[in-house]
Write an enzyme that holds these catalytic residues in place. Structure first.
Site, PDB file in Angstrom:
ATOM      1  N   SER A 175       1.056  -1.308  -0.121  1.00  0.00           N
ATOM      2  CA  SER A 175      -0.159   0.101  -0.245  1.00  0.00           C
ATOM      3  C   SER A 175       0.699   1.090  -0.052  1.00  0.00           C
ATOM      4  CB  SER A 175      -1.308  -0.071   1.134  1.00  0.00           C
ATOM      5  OG  SER A 175      -1.618   1.149   1.131  1.00  0.00           O
ATOM      6  N   ASP A 401      -8.369  -4.529  -7.015  1.00  0.00           N
ATOM      7  CA  ASP A 401      -8.420  -3.377  -6.141  1.00  0.00           C
ATOM      8  C   ASP A 401      -8.705  -1.778  -6.661  1.00  0.00           C
ATOM      9  OD1 ASP A 401      -6.991  -1.103  -4.319  1.00  0.00           O
ATOM     10  OD2 ASP A 401      -5.137  -1.510  -4.877  1.00  0.00           O
ATOM     11  N   HIS A 458      -6.692  -5.141  -2.040  1.00  0.00           N
ATOM     12  CA  HIS A 458      -5.840  -3.768  -1.916  1.00  0.00           C
ATOM     13  C   HIS A 458      -4.851  -4.962  -1.478  1.00  0.00           C
ATOM     14  CE1 HIS A 458      -3.856  -0.024  -1.518  1.00  0.00           C
ATOM     15  NE2 HIS A 458      -3.628  -0.161  -0.184  1.00  0.00           N
TER      16      HIS A 458
END
Length: 481
Positions: A175, A401, A458
């Site tokens: 991330s 995602d 994600h």
């Protein structure tokens, strides 16, 4: 719960490293001794070592003398690495709805990356997880400062753990850490070039669904939404035309662009941006202009120690669950006094463990938060620098995602002038089933593999743990994915 060892070791510059280490043999919530070697501790970094970074270190359950040494960085910034420890790549899982020692019960994770690597789970930057500062001035961090301090941490870690000096080292994470991972990696290579001691055996880096180019990654959301049929072709083309392809930095005086973006946001308002197939439990999603690529507005409640909802085992959950409720179990466990004592968290340094420090978390469109400055807009230039080194890279993206879509990730990879080698969007497999697609690139002594993880969101290892484990096991072993 273990023994505390305080060591004072001289670095090459003759400054003093204050290093505290605890070997943790048992943990509240787990029955019996831990079947792996867990160490927790602090290493001071920055001026006067005012920043005290807390880490969990698990020696490889395979061959610790030869397996890679990796550091895992969570996103946010400001999210505790305990999330990775329990939900993504760590040796333990939480048994939802079950309790032991007055905390959520724990069990072993069959897909832990510690089976093939020595893993440092680092609470960074400061005021993340159990990390703290000794001075008020050291509270505030930034992309560049966080990267520098993490690189400093790694050199000090191998200085105090010399038996891992020869192990291949990789900087890894997920991330928002995509911004700092290539910076840290380049700094380690550069430090070796300059003769910094100890010389670390840095071999490369790995990043999952990495935020890399803040404008490009946000812009790619609209193309992704169109590709997966969340918006129509007509709306996508109209928005692309009126906004001239720039949605993240769209001109607010461009009325047609603003109208089109508003229509886009209406279409995706009830979609879970982190995993488009999951139920949406948060306020309406905005892809751009007021939307937040890393944290959803209204999520503060789910990050606090709320009453725990009782859940059965994950496999029997229906589609009505809210994934964020899982994280409350970690909050309850981490704030227990016996847990903090077992981990040897320094008394009085952390009043409350939070899943994420909201004074740091990335808020698109804001240059800073109270405790953090977002001073790197794009880390592509660092990937370009690394492409000129003897370096390996693995970039992977959950293909469901919409927060940091694989579309934008592939765009920036294509921009750094690499040559596609043996794989070009070829399927890769686990247990005889397609697990996603891979493309391999090279430039001189630099190699990069980009892989999608089919069905993952994600935080890909959280959604597809077996597939991600198989992927990294092959990559660490220098085998095709």
């Amino acid at each position: 719960m273990g023994f505390l060892l305080i060591l004072f070791l001289l670095t090459s510059s003759s400054t003093l490293i204050a290093f505290s280490q605890t070997i943790v043999k048992t943990l509240p919530g787990y029955p019996g001794p831990l079947p792996f070697k867990l160490e927790t501790g602090y290493i001071g970094v920055g001026e006067d070592e005012a920043v005290q970074l807390f880490y969990y270190f698990v020696e490889s359950e395979g061959n610790p003398e030869e397996d890679p040494l990796i550091i895992w960085l969570a996103g946010g910034p400001g999210c505790g690495t305990l999330r990775a420890f329990f939900y993504e790549i760590g040796p333990m899982q939480i048994q939802y709805g079950n309790y032991m020692d007055n905390v959520p019960a724990l069990q072993l994770d069959p897909n832990s990356w510690t089976k093939v690597a020595n893993v440092i789970y680092l609470d960074a930057p400061t005021l993340t997880g159990y990390s703290y500062t000794k001075t008020p001035e050291a509270v505030r961090s930034s992309d560049t400062l966080s990267a520098s301090q993490t690189a400093e941490f790694l050199r000090k870690f191998v200085k105090t753990h010399p038996k891992f000096l020869k192990n291949p080292m990789y900087v890894t994470g997920i991330s928002y850490s995509g911004i700092v991972i290539p910076i840290i990696t380049e700094e380690l290579y550069k430090g070796n070039d300059e003769g910094l001691e100890p010389i670390v055996n840095i071999q490369g880096y790995m990043a999952g669904n990495p935020l890399t180019d803040k404008t490009g990654d946000i812009n790619s959301r609209l193309e992704y939404a169109y590709r997966v049929a969340l918006i129509s072709e007509e709306l996508f083309e109209s928005t692309k035309r009126s906004c001239k392809g720039d949605y993240a930095e769209a001109d607010s005086n461009n009325l047609q662009c603003m109208l089109d973006i508003d229509e886009v946001n209406k279409r995706v308002g009830d979609i879970n941006i982190q995993q488009i197939l999951d139920p949406d439990c948060d306020p309406a999603t905005n892809l751009v202009r007021g939307g937040n690529p890393i944290i959803r507005r209204g999520n503060r409640k789910s990050l606090q120690a709320n009453p725990i909802k009782m859940f059965p085992e994950r496999s029997s959950l229906t589609d009505s669950f809210c994934r964020g409720d899982y994280y409350n179990y970690a909050t309850l466990w981490a704030n227990d006094e016996n847990v903090m004592r077992a981990l040897n968290v320094r008394e009085g340094t952390v009043k409350e463990w939070l899943l994420c420090n909201l004074d740091m978390k990335y808020n698109y469109g804001k240059p800073s938060m109270p405790s953090y400055e977002f001073n790197i807009q794009s880390s592509i230039v660092y990937h370009e620098k690394l492409s000129k080194r003897n370096c390996r890279a693995l970039i992977f993206s959950g293909d469901h995602d919409m927060m940091v879509p694989h579309v934008g990730t592939r765009n920036w990879i294509s921009s750094i002038n690499l040559t596609i080698t043996e794989s070009n969007w070829d399927a890769w497999y686990t247990n005889g089933q397609s697990s996603g697609y891979k493309t391999s690139y090279a430039h001189d002594n630099y190699t990069l593999v980009f892989a999608t993880v089919k069905g993952a969101g994600h935080t890909a290892p959280e959604f597809k743990p077996a597939e991600c484990f198989e992927m990294v096991k092959r990559w660490f072993a220098h085998r095709p994915i």
